[in-house]
Enzyme design. Structure first.
Site, short mmCIF file in Angstrom:
data_model
loop_
_atom_site.label_atom_id
_atom_site.label_comp_id
_atom_site.label_asym_id
_atom_site.label_seq_id
_atom_site.Cartn_x
_atom_site.Cartn_y
_atom_site.Cartn_z
CE LYS A 272 -0.11 -6.50 -11.47
NZ LYS A 272 -0.89 -7.29 -10.45
CE LYS B 293 -8.83 -5.88 -10.84
NZ LYS B 293 -7.85 -5.66 -10.00
CE LYS C 128 -6.93 -11.67 -8.54
NZ LYS C 128 -5.73 -11.45 -8.07
N1 AQP Z 1 -8.15 -2.01 -13.14
C1 AQP Z 1 -7.66 -1.12 -12.10
N2 AQP Z 1 -8.00 0.18 -12.14
C2 AQP Z 1 -7.49 0.88 -10.85
N3 AQP Z 1 -6.78 0.44 -9.95
C3 AQP Z 1 -6.27 -0.95 -10.36
N4 AQP Z 1 -5.36 -1.79 -9.42
C4 AQP Z 1 -5.41 -2.82 -10.07
N5 AQP Z 1 -6.12 -2.94 -11.26
C5 AQP Z 1 -6.77 -1.84 -11.14
C6 AQP Z 1 -4.63 -1.42 -8.31
O1 AQP Z 1 -3.49 -1.71 -8.40
C7 AQP Z 1 -2.68 -2.12 -7.27
C8 AQP Z 1 -1.93 -3.44 -7.49
O2 AQP Z 1 -2.73 -4.47 -7.77
P1 AQP Z 1 -2.24 -5.83 -7.47
O3 AQP Z 1 -1.29 -6.08 -8.47
O4 AQP Z 1 -1.88 -5.90 -5.99
O5 AQP Z 1 -3.60 -6.72 -7.53
P2 AQP Z 1 -4.76 -6.47 -8.55
O6 AQP Z 1 -5.76 -5.46 -7.80
O7 AQP Z 1 -5.40 -8.05 -8.37
O8 AQP Z 1 -4.50 -6.13 -9.80
P3 AQP Z 1 -4.35 -6.99 -11.07
O9 AQP Z 1 -3.61 -6.06 -12.28
O10 AQP Z 1 -5.68 -7.32 -11.56
O11 AQP Z 1 -3.61 -8.33 -10.72
P4 AQP Z 1 -3.82 -9.55 -10.95
O12 AQP Z 1 -4.23 -9.62 -12.48
O13 AQP Z 1 -2.71 -10.38 -10.80
O14 AQP Z 1 -4.88 -9.91 -10.14
C9 AQP Z 1 -3.88 -1.97 -6.33
O15 AQP Z 1 -3.64 -0.73 -5.61
C10 AQP Z 1 -5.07 -2.09 -7.12
O16 AQP Z 1 -5.96 -1.66 -6.33
#
Ligand code: AQP
Length: 334
Positions: free
Chosen positions: A198, A195, A112
């Site tokens: 969002k 990955k 990040k």
């Molecule tokens: N690509 C993914 N595949 C499987 N699981 C995923 N998770 C996130 N992306 C994937 C799971 O979703 C849950 C919530 O995630 P989060 O919002 O707390 O943060 P994150 O993991 O950082 O998800 P994002 O979508 O990538 O958010 P941003 O873009 O804001 O950083 C977790 O259980 C995660 O494992």
């Protein structure tokens, strides 16, 4: 005794298919026989820049998404992290108990912060210790997350064990990660080595749970692939990250194994596979999107569930925090 589960999502945008398949899809079945707390982790969302209005809107959107994905707000407890002050308080304590060397190993910070480490916030660096507090406050037995969060849950376990051992007392339950085998990590539709996220700048990299049927079809049509047909076996997906990702998505959405999907489409070109995948994605996601819209029209109902969830969460969290404060030598509140 009923096992307790804690998980959460950042209100950093509309939830993606990755969040759904990696995490939320499993929550619904877990709530049948666990004491479940599902948090909307807004303290984590401010570790990167975010507009206040967007944060407010996204927080309610995540609450609506939880309900649309089958979380029963009576059986389970949904709440906003900032409504339980103990998260920030224990987060600070654990930050003081975690060596920087442990945090330096965390790959999410490296991903990040990217090349601009000096500009990244202290909050982004300390994100895993706040996440440890989120979990340990509730003495959670299990944490259902996607594979990308495995490293953070392992750190949480290390912190719990080291604090327990330092004070010679079981202050914290050491939690287990609960990671589904299929679709544990859904990758970007534009780059099979990255990955699905969002916060990815390209909306074409992901399927959002709020996308319309037309948007879902278009994004799958444009998803990156290679020129080969689908192989007969999983072995044939080696070194083909985009093809592998689409097969994993198909398998998870249709509740089949990836092997079965390969057998079904062996030798088929993507021009045959993609429309079937699009139909399947629309069938699963479009009703969820409609349901999110419906829940968002009932804001006071959502707020009622969030208040009930926060009351329950505060009761458990305050108990743990009191025990921690006493143990580490803080005077009791007068
Ligand atoms: N690509 C993914 N595949 C499987 N699981 C995923 N998770 C996130 N992306 C994937 C799971 O979703 C849950 C919530 O995630 P989060 O919002 O707390 O943060 P994150 O993991 O950082 O998800 P994002 O979508 O990538 O958010 P941003 O873009 O804001 O950083 C977790 O259980 C995660 O494992």
């Amino acid at each position: 005794m009923t096992k307790r589960i804690l998980s959460g999502v950042q209100p950093s945008g509309a939830l993606t298919l990755g969040n759904y398949l990696g995490a939320l899809k499993n929550w619904q079945s877990l709530q049948e026989n666990h004491d479940c707390l599902f948090c909307i982790v807004n303290l984590h969302a401010i570790t990167v820049p975010v507009e206040p209005d967007a944060l407010r809107k996204q927080t309610l959107e995540i609450a609506a998404t939880y309900l649309a994905c089958g979380i029963d707000p009576v059986q389970s407890h949904i709440f906003v992290q900032s409504h339980v002050p103990a998260h920030a308080e224990l987060g600070w304590v654990l930050g003081c108990k975690t060596p920087m060397g442990w945090l330096n190993r965390m790959t999410q910070f490296k991903d990040k912060a990217g090349k601009h480490k000096e500009k990244a916030s202290l909050g982004l660096y300390g994100y895993p210790t706040l996440q440890a507090a989120d979990i340990l406050l509730y003495q959670a037995d299990g944490v259902p997350v996607g594979d990308d969060q495995k490293q953070h849950i392992e750190l949480t376990r290390d912190i719990a064990m080291s604090v327990n051992s330092a004070y010679g007392k079981d202050l914290f339950t050491v939690p287990e990660p609960m990671i589904e085998k299929t679709a544990a990590r859904i990758m970007s539709l534009r780059d099979g080595t990255k990955k699905m996220s969002k916060s990815d700048p390209s909306d074409f990299s992901r399927l959002n749970l709020t996308d319309s049927a037309d948007e879902i079809r278009l994004k799958i049509k444009k998803a990156k692939t290679d020129s080969g047909p689908l192989p007969e076996t999983l072995e044939g997906l080696k070194d083909r990250p985009e093809a592998k990702n689409l097969v994993a998505i198909f398998a998870s959405l249709s509740k089949q194994s990836e092997e079965d999907v390969c057998r079904q489409y062996a030798g088929a070109p993507f021009s045959v596979f993609k429309p079937d995948l699009a139909d399947l994605a629309v069938e699963v996601l479009a009703p969820t999107g409609e349901s999110i819209k419906k829940y968002l029209k009932e804001t006071s109902e959502l707020e009622r569930h969030l208040k009930r969830g926060a009351d329950y969460a505060n009761e458990i969290a305050e108990k743990t925090l009191k025990d921690v404060f006493e143990t580490i030598g803080f005077l009791p509140r007068l």
